[in-house]
Design an enzyme around this catalytic site. Structure first.
Site, mmCIF file in Angstrom:
data_model
loop_
_atom_site.group_PDB
_atom_site.id
_atom_site.type_symbol
_atom_site.label_atom_id
_atom_site.label_comp_id
_atom_site.label_asym_id
_atom_site.label_seq_id
_atom_site.Cartn_x
_atom_site.Cartn_y
_atom_site.Cartn_z
ATOM 1 N N GLY A 154 1.071 9.355 7.934
ATOM 2 C CA GLY A 154 0.086 10.430 8.090
ATOM 3 C C GLY A 154 -1.272 9.804 8.361
ATOM 4 O O GLY A 154 -1.367 8.649 8.790
ATOM 5 N N ARG A 155 -2.305 10.583 8.067
ATOM 6 C CA ARG A 155 -3.672 10.136 8.389
ATOM 7 C C ARG A 155 -4.005 8.804 7.735
ATOM 8 O O ARG A 155 -4.520 7.891 8.386
ATOM 9 C CB ARG A 155 -4.676 11.194 7.928
ATOM 10 N N ILE A 156 -3.711 8.680 6.423
ATOM 11 C CA ILE A 156 -4.123 7.452 5.714
ATOM 12 C C ILE A 156 -3.231 6.280 6.116
ATOM 13 O O ILE A 156 -3.708 5.158 6.322
ATOM 14 C CB ILE A 156 -4.126 7.679 4.183
ATOM 15 N N ALA A 238 -1.077 6.069 -3.142
ATOM 16 C CA ALA A 238 -0.675 7.462 -2.889
ATOM 17 C C ALA A 238 -0.625 8.238 -4.208
ATOM 18 O O ALA A 238 -1.623 8.855 -4.600
ATOM 19 C CB ALA A 238 0.654 7.493 -2.148
ATOM 20 N N ARG A 239 0.491 8.171 -4.887
ATOM 21 C CA ARG A 239 0.615 8.816 -6.195
ATOM 22 C C ARG A 239 1.575 8.011 -7.058
ATOM 23 O O ARG A 239 2.591 7.492 -6.567
ATOM 24 C CB ARG A 239 1.171 10.241 -6.042
ATOM 25 N N GLU A 268 -1.344 8.902 -15.508
ATOM 26 C CA GLU A 268 -2.771 8.534 -15.610
ATOM 27 C C GLU A 268 -3.446 9.287 -16.750
ATOM 28 O O GLU A 268 -3.141 10.465 -16.961
ATOM 29 C CB GLU A 268 -3.471 8.852 -14.275
ATOM 30 N N HIS A 286 -7.561 4.522 -9.905
ATOM 31 C CA HIS A 286 -7.596 5.662 -8.968
ATOM 32 C C HIS A 286 -8.952 5.765 -8.249
ATOM 33 O O HIS A 286 -9.681 6.738 -8.416
ATOM 34 C CB HIS A 286 -7.266 6.969 -9.705
ATOM 35 N N GLY A 288 -9.292 5.402 -4.782
ATOM 36 C CA GLY A 288 -9.095 5.577 -3.332
ATOM 37 C C GLY A 288 -10.258 6.206 -2.601
ATOM 38 O O GLY A 288 -10.758 5.672 -1.617
HETATM 39 C C1 8YV Z 1 -9.179 12.071 -5.547
HETATM 40 C C2 8YV Z 1 -6.927 11.558 -4.468
HETATM 41 O O1 8YV Z 1 -10.220 11.359 -6.062
HETATM 42 O O2 8YV Z 1 -7.583 13.073 -2.812
HETATM 43 C C3 8YV Z 1 -6.681 12.663 -3.513
HETATM 44 O O3 8YV Z 1 -5.531 13.111 -3.441
HETATM 45 O O4 8YV Z 1 -6.049 10.979 -4.965
HETATM 46 C C4 8YV Z 1 -8.316 11.121 -4.789
HETATM 47 O O5 8YV Z 1 -8.963 10.828 -3.593
HETATM 48 C C5 8YV Z 1 -8.564 12.832 -6.649
HETATM 49 O O6 8YV Z 1 -7.264 13.175 -6.422
HETATM 50 C C6 8YV Z 1 -9.372 14.076 -6.900
HETATM 51 O O7 8YV Z 1 -8.622 15.209 -7.128
#
Ligand code: 8YV
Length: 320
Positions: A154-156, A238-239, A268, A286, A288
């Protein structure tokens, strides 16, 4: 004016914009909302501006709910029960695009950091254990010319592939459930393979960029880690639940793979304790999208979604 509850502190400039446009309740001390606070917010506001730290579960969508839109701050929306939202006619929006580059930068940071052992080196130096330069000290793994496997183009995923290929001379291979656009594959001289099991053994670095759907729960488990090269590194921005964190910890402990770089975790802010003891994993909390520019842009994207929704239009980032 619609009533909007914001569950966490946001950049000041965005809180100001929100306050001008809506009847806003801000979370002044920035505590994570309890379930009871979320329930109260559902009953008392027209819009809830949630983040990843708010578990928006099905029980919140009761008959008492006044909330009509959950305008989430972040691109991932796995913290929201989308099915219940749909069922109850509650709109859910996210903030894509604006965090793509900063998240890809963080993935590249982790990739470089675990390959070149920078966090391990910094810890050694701060402990006062560095005894001086020598040819065998903290030798890492070269990045230039290595193969990077992207899971989820995807985008990232694409933004990371661009950095890695054009900036660091990496070969790109990828897996996605959808066909990646031919012009993107051409630009990156990339190869899309048909399965994750085909992808993993090819890679020197594996970076995850897929959503945390039920299907992707523990997508990277002990068997899949076992399919990676012993010299390979795993990067996750990602997650957390996409990776079996304990299995990864075991694999890193036994050096089944060379290392990992993690920005996200299964539970988390807790981290599997064994990971904290290992030198072959780079752990960041976290981060990102954590740049001021991006966090402001994320907030303004939420504002745009709210504006359009309350104007009776289709919000640009509707997920429901
Ligand atoms: C956020 C992220 O900081 O955008 C997302 O999905 O994981 C992070 O960039 C965080 O989730 C804020 O809800």
């Amino acid at each position: 004016m619609p009533k909007v509850i914001v569950t966490r502190r946001w950049p000041e400039s965005v809180e100001t914009v929100l306050s001008e446009k809506f009847e806003v309740v801000l979370n002044v001390d920035d505590h994570a909302f309890s379930h009871a606070e979320l329930a109260l917010a559902f009953e008392s506001a027209d819009a809830l501006c949630a983040t990843v730290t708010d578990a928006i579960s099905s029980d919140l969508f009761g008959p008492e709910a006044r909330v009509k839109i959950i305008a989430s701050f972040g691109v991932g929306f796995d913290h929201v029960d989308l099915e219940s939202a749909r069922e109850h006619g509650v709109a859910v929006t996210n903030t894509p695009d604006v965090l793509t580059d900063c998240t890809a930068d963080l993935a590249m940071t982790l990739l470089l950091s675990c390959a070149r052992r920078t966090a391990e080196g910094e810890r050694e130096l701060r402990r006062g254990d560095w005894t001086g330069w020598c040819p065998t000290h903290l030798v890492g793994s070269r990045v230039w010319g290595k193969t990077l496997a992207i899971v989820g183009m995807g985008r990232i995923g694409v933004a990371l592939a661009r950095r890695a290929h054009h900036g660091f001379g990496m070969r790109i291979v990828c897996f996605d459930l959808y066909d990646v656009a031919p012009d993107i594959l051409r630009e990156l001289d990339a190869q899309q393979v048909a399965s994750l099991d085909e992808l993993l053994p090819m890679a020197d670095f594996v970076s995850l960029h897929c959503p945390a759907t039920a299907d992707n729960h523990h997508l990277i488990n002990a068997a899949r880690i076992g399919a990676m090269k012993r010299t390979a590194f795993l990067i996750n921005t990602a997650r957390g639940p996409i990776v079996d964190e304990q299995a990864l910890c075991d694999a890193l402990t036994s050096q089944r793979i060379a290392g990992a770089g993690l920005d996200v975790y299964e539970a988390e802010p807790n981290v599997v304790p064994g990971l904290l003891k290992l030198d072959n994993v780079v752990l960041v909390p976290h981060l990102g999208s954590a740049t001021l520019e991006t966090r402001e842009a994320m907030g303004l994207r939420v504002v745009e979604n709210l504006d359009r929704f309350f104007a009776g239009e289709h919000p640009p980032d509707l997920c429901t």
